[in-house]
Design a protein around this motif. Structure first.
Motif, PDB file in Angstrom:
ATOM      1  N   ASN A 292     -52.920  60.882 -16.818  1.00 25.62           N
ATOM      2  CA  ASN A 292     -51.766  61.371 -16.058  1.00 25.62           C
ATOM      3  C   ASN A 292     -50.457  60.978 -16.724  1.00 25.62           C
ATOM      4  O   ASN A 292     -50.308  59.851 -17.217  1.00 25.62           O
ATOM      5  N   LEU A 293     -49.522  61.942 -16.762  1.00 19.42           N
ATOM      6  CA  LEU A 293     -48.190  61.687 -17.292  1.00 19.42           C
ATOM      7  C   LEU A 293     -47.163  62.048 -16.221  1.00 19.42           C
ATOM      8  O   LEU A 293     -47.357  63.005 -15.460  1.00 19.42           O
ATOM      9  N   THR A 294     -46.084  61.314 -16.182  1.00 20.21           N
ATOM     10  CA  THR A 294     -45.013  61.618 -15.233  1.00 20.21           C
ATOM     11  C   THR A 294     -44.074  62.662 -15.850  1.00 20.21           C
ATOM     12  O   THR A 294     -44.036  62.846 -17.082  1.00 20.21           O
ATOM     13  N   SER A 295     -43.319  63.327 -14.990  1.00 20.04           N
ATOM     14  CA  SER A 295     -42.366  64.318 -15.488  1.00 20.04           C
ATOM     15  C   SER A 295     -41.282  63.667 -16.341  1.00 20.04           C
ATOM     16  O   SER A 295     -40.778  64.276 -17.295  1.00 20.04           O
ATOM     17  N   GLU A 296     -40.939  62.411 -16.039  1.00 21.15           N
ATOM     18  CA  GLU A 296     -39.934  61.692 -16.833  1.00 21.15           C
ATOM     19  C   GLU A 296     -40.436  61.450 -18.253  1.00 21.15           C
ATOM     20  O   GLU A 296     -39.676  61.583 -19.224  1.00 21.15           O
ATOM     21  N   GLN A 297     -41.699  61.108 -18.390  1.00 23.93           N
ATOM     22  CA  GLN A 297     -42.265  60.887 -19.722  1.00 23.93           C
ATOM     23  C   GLN A 297     -42.244  62.175 -20.541  1.00 23.93           C
ATOM     24  O   GLN A 297     -41.874  62.163 -21.724  1.00 23.93           O
ATOM     25  N   VAL A 298     -42.632  63.267 -19.914  1.00 20.56           N
ATOM     26  CA  VAL A 298     -42.668  64.550 -20.618  1.00 20.56           C
ATOM     27  C   VAL A 298     -41.254  64.999 -20.972  1.00 20.56           C
ATOM     28  O   VAL A 298     -40.989  65.461 -22.099  1.00 20.56           O
ATOM     29  N   LYS A 299     -40.328  64.844 -20.044  1.00 18.86           N
ATOM     30  CA  LYS A 299     -38.945  65.236 -20.292  1.00 18.86           C
ATOM     31  C   LYS A 299     -38.339  64.437 -21.442  1.00 18.86           C
ATOM     32  O   LYS A 299     -37.622  64.984 -22.294  1.00 18.86           O
ATOM     33  N   SER A 300     -38.626  63.150 -21.481  1.00 21.14           N
ATOM     34  CA  SER A 300     -38.103  62.295 -22.561  1.00 21.14           C
ATOM     35  C   SER A 300     -38.663  62.712 -23.901  1.00 21.14           C
ATOM     36  O   SER A 300     -37.970  62.653 -24.935  1.00 21.14           O
TER      37      SER A 300
ATOM     38  N   PRO B 223     -35.476  65.525 -27.304  1.00 21.15           N
ATOM     39  CA  PRO B 223     -34.959  65.576 -28.693  1.00 21.15           C
ATOM     40  C   PRO B 223     -35.164  66.921 -29.391  1.00 21.15           C
ATOM     41  O   PRO B 223     -34.538  67.186 -30.419  1.00 21.15           O
ATOM     42  N   LEU B 224     -36.026  67.789 -28.837  1.00 19.11           N
ATOM     43  CA  LEU B 224     -36.316  69.062 -29.488  1.00 19.11           C
ATOM     44  C   LEU B 224     -35.168  70.064 -29.346  1.00 19.11           C
ATOM     45  O   LEU B 224     -35.042  70.984 -30.164  1.00 19.11           O
ATOM     46  N   ASN B 225     -34.344  69.905 -28.274  1.00 16.66           N
ATOM     47  CA  ASN B 225     -33.197  70.787 -28.039  1.00 16.66           C
ATOM     48  C   ASN B 225     -33.582  72.267 -28.046  1.00 16.66           C
ATOM     49  O   ASN B 225     -32.999  73.096 -28.752  1.00 16.66           O
ATOM     50  N   ILE B 226     -34.601  72.589 -27.251  1.00 15.61           N
ATOM     51  CA  ILE B 226     -35.053  73.982 -27.154  1.00 15.61           C
ATOM     52  C   ILE B 226     -34.403  74.621 -25.925  1.00 15.61           C
ATOM     53  O   ILE B 226     -34.874  74.472 -24.791  1.00 15.61           O
ATOM     54  N   GLY B 227     -33.298  75.312 -26.122  1.00 10.69           N
ATOM     55  CA  GLY B 227     -32.626  76.015 -25.035  1.00 10.69           C
ATOM     56  C   GLY B 227     -32.250  75.098 -23.882  1.00 10.69           C
ATOM     57  O   GLY B 227     -31.904  73.934 -24.071  1.00 10.69           O
ATOM     58  N   HIS B 228     -32.337  75.634 -22.671  1.00  9.63           N
ATOM     59  CA  HIS B 228     -32.038  74.855 -21.481  1.00  9.63           C
ATOM     60  C   HIS B 228     -33.213  73.930 -21.163  1.00  9.63           C
ATOM     61  O   HIS B 228     -34.314  74.095 -21.668  1.00  9.63           O
ATOM     62  N   ASP B 229     -32.959  72.966 -20.308  1.00 11.08           N
ATOM     63  CA  ASP B 229     -34.034  72.064 -19.902  1.00 11.08           C
ATOM     64  C   ASP B 229     -35.137  72.870 -19.227  1.00 11.08           C
ATOM     65  O   ASP B 229     -34.869  73.688 -18.338  1.00 11.08           O
ATOM     66  N   PRO B 230     -36.392  72.644 -19.630  1.00 17.74           N
ATOM     67  CA  PRO B 230     -37.494  73.409 -19.047  1.00 17.74           C
ATOM     68  C   PRO B 230     -37.805  72.945 -17.623  1.00 17.74           C
ATOM     69  O   PRO B 230     -37.451  71.836 -17.221  1.00 17.74           O
ATOM     70  N   GLU B 231     -38.489  73.807 -16.874  1.00 18.10           N
ATOM     71  CA  GLU B 231     -38.990  73.426 -15.545  1.00 18.10           C
ATOM     72  C   GLU B 231     -40.343  72.754 -15.736  1.00 18.10           C
ATOM     73  O   GLU B 231     -41.240  73.307 -16.391  1.00 18.10           O
TER      74      GLU B 231
ATOM     75  N   ASP C 215     -42.560  77.889 -34.447  1.00 20.53           N
ATOM     76  CA  ASP C 215     -42.124  76.534 -34.818  1.00 20.53           C
ATOM     77  C   ASP C 215     -41.851  75.694 -33.566  1.00 20.53           C
ATOM     78  O   ASP C 215     -42.183  74.506 -33.527  1.00 20.53           O
ATOM     79  N   GLN C 216     -41.259  76.321 -32.566  1.00 12.66           N
ATOM     80  CA  GLN C 216     -40.985  75.600 -31.324  1.00 12.66           C
ATOM     81  C   GLN C 216     -42.286  75.262 -30.578  1.00 12.66           C
ATOM     82  O   GLN C 216     -42.416  74.182 -30.001  1.00 12.66           O
ATOM     83  N   ASP C 217     -43.250  76.187 -30.632  1.00 13.32           N
ATOM     84  CA  ASP C 217     -44.568  75.902 -30.043  1.00 13.32           C
ATOM     85  C   ASP C 217     -45.184  74.666 -30.684  1.00 13.32           C
ATOM     86  O   ASP C 217     -45.686  73.760 -29.994  1.00 13.32           O
ATOM     87  N   ALA C 218     -45.143  74.640 -32.001  1.00 17.50           N
ATOM     88  CA  ALA C 218     -45.727  73.517 -32.738  1.00 17.50           C
ATOM     89  C   ALA C 218     -44.993  72.209 -32.434  1.00 17.50           C
ATOM     90  O   ALA C 218     -45.623  71.150 -32.291  1.00 17.50           O
ATOM     91  N   ALA C 219     -43.651  72.283 -32.299  1.00 18.53           N
ATOM     92  CA  ALA C 219     -42.863  71.076 -32.016  1.00 18.53           C
ATOM     93  C   ALA C 219     -43.212  70.506 -30.635  1.00 18.53           C
ATOM     94  O   ALA C 219     -43.319  69.284 -30.453  1.00 18.53           O
ATOM     95  N   ILE C 220     -43.399  71.396 -29.664  1.00 21.65           N
ATOM     96  CA  ILE C 220     -43.754  70.943 -28.316  1.00 21.65           C
ATOM     97  C   ILE C 220     -45.130  70.284 -28.323  1.00 21.65           C
ATOM     98  O   ILE C 220     -45.324  69.208 -27.730  1.00 21.65           O
ATOM     99  N   GLN C 221     -46.075  70.888 -29.008  1.00 22.56           N
ATOM    100  CA  GLN C 221     -47.423  70.325 -29.058  1.00 22.56           C
ATOM    101  C   GLN C 221     -47.410  68.954 -29.738  1.00 22.56           C
ATOM    102  O   GLN C 221     -48.078  68.013 -29.284  1.00 22.56           O
TER     103      GLN C 221
END
Length: 300
Positions: A55-63, A67-75, A94-100
């Motif tokens: 389990n991961l918290t939303s804060e961990q995922v958001k943090s 740093p990726l700076n992909i558009g607006h903050d995701p939901e 490239d953005q897909d790969a960065a998120i993964q």
């Protein structure tokens, strides 16, 4: 099993009319101001569904994503060993790969499912969903008009549209996410709603054959009697499907939760619309016919 005490369903219907009218107005206001909370199925963007080994918290995922700076903050939506990330823009490879890469730093065993919808596809999906509901309604109008009469058809379609709109209104008011499974749920609700309505209308038509209704009170008693005779059958049908939908909502996966919730809401509204909306509305239309016949001057 039947209720021993006779109930005046026609009299009670005015309270349900007031409730439905108030909720309809509220739903229209929310739809006009906020619209529906469309999922990525109906608007351009990318949806990243991540299955985790912990389990991961939303804060961990958001943090991790900041740093990726992909558009607006995701939901972000987190669940049991699961996280859903939704972007309003279409992600590049490239953005897909960065998120993964960012998520795998938190959980190396994470697996990804990325769904992307472009603007034209989103518009086409929304347009086809509207067409599906309209075609279903038109087909039902034709069927009821042929099998019964136009007054039954008008009452049935009003009850049907009432059930469908009540679900839409609830989803708009509470900002619940609308995806493709929501459309499936609405079409299913339409089917169950018209089924219950047809059962009551069939009994009304049958009772019309075995008695002479000269006054409005005669028609009112006939409607009350017909509803009373079919009430338990309608409630049993709605309740059995309601139980299945409820436990799907509680115990089912996240992907079908909105479908199950829409079914639960639609079944509740459908259970009373056939009794307190469709049948009394037919009575109002039939009353108008009686009045016209009564006021028609006799031939010399």
């Amino acid at each position: 099993m039947r209720f021993k005490k006779k109930m005046d369903f026609v009299h009670l219907s005015k309270y349900f009319y007031i409730f439905s009218a108030a909720l309809t107005v509220l739903g229209i206001v929310f739809l006009a101001i906020f619209n529906l909370n469309y999922s990525v199925d109906f608007k351009a963007g990318s949806n990243v569904d991540v299955s985790l080994s912990k389990n991961l918290t939303s804060e961990q995922v958001k943090s991790a994503l900041q740093p990726l700076n992909i558009g607006h903050d995701p939901e972000l939506t987190t669940g049991e060993k699961r996280v859903n990330i939704r972007y309003d823009s279409v992600l590049s490879s490239d953005q897909d790969a960065a998120i993964q890469t960012a998520i795998k730093k938190l959980d190396s065993q994470a697996s990804f499912e990325i769904n992307t919808v472009d603007t034209e596809m989103a518009k086409e999906l929304a347009r086809n969903a509207i067409y599906a509901v309209l075609l279903a309604c038109i087909g039902i109008i034709i069927y009821v008009s042929i099998r019964f009469e136009w007054r039954f058809a008008v009452a049935a379609i009003v009850a049907l549209l009432h059930d469908a709109f009540m679900v839409v209104a609830i989803f708009s008011i509470f900002r619940l996410e609308v995806d493709l499974t929501f459309i499936v749920a609405v079409l299913t609700i339409i089917g169950y709603s018209i089924n219950d309505t047809i059962v009551i209308f069939d009994r009304i038509r049958e009772n019309l054959r075995f008695g002479k209704q000269k006054t409005y009170e005669d028609l009112k008693n006939l409607v009350n009697q017909s509803v009373q005779q079919t009430l338990m059958r309608s409630l049993y049908t709605a309740f059995t499907v309601f139980i299945a939908a409820f436990f799907l909502m509680v115990l089912g996966s996240e992907s079908i939760r909105m479908f199950s919730l829409a079914m639960v809401i639609g079944l509740l509204f459908g259970a009373y619309s056939s009794i307190f909306i469709a049948s009394p509305l037919w009575l109002v239309l039939k009353k108008g016919q009686k009045q016209k016949v009564k006021s028609k001057p006799a031939k010399a």
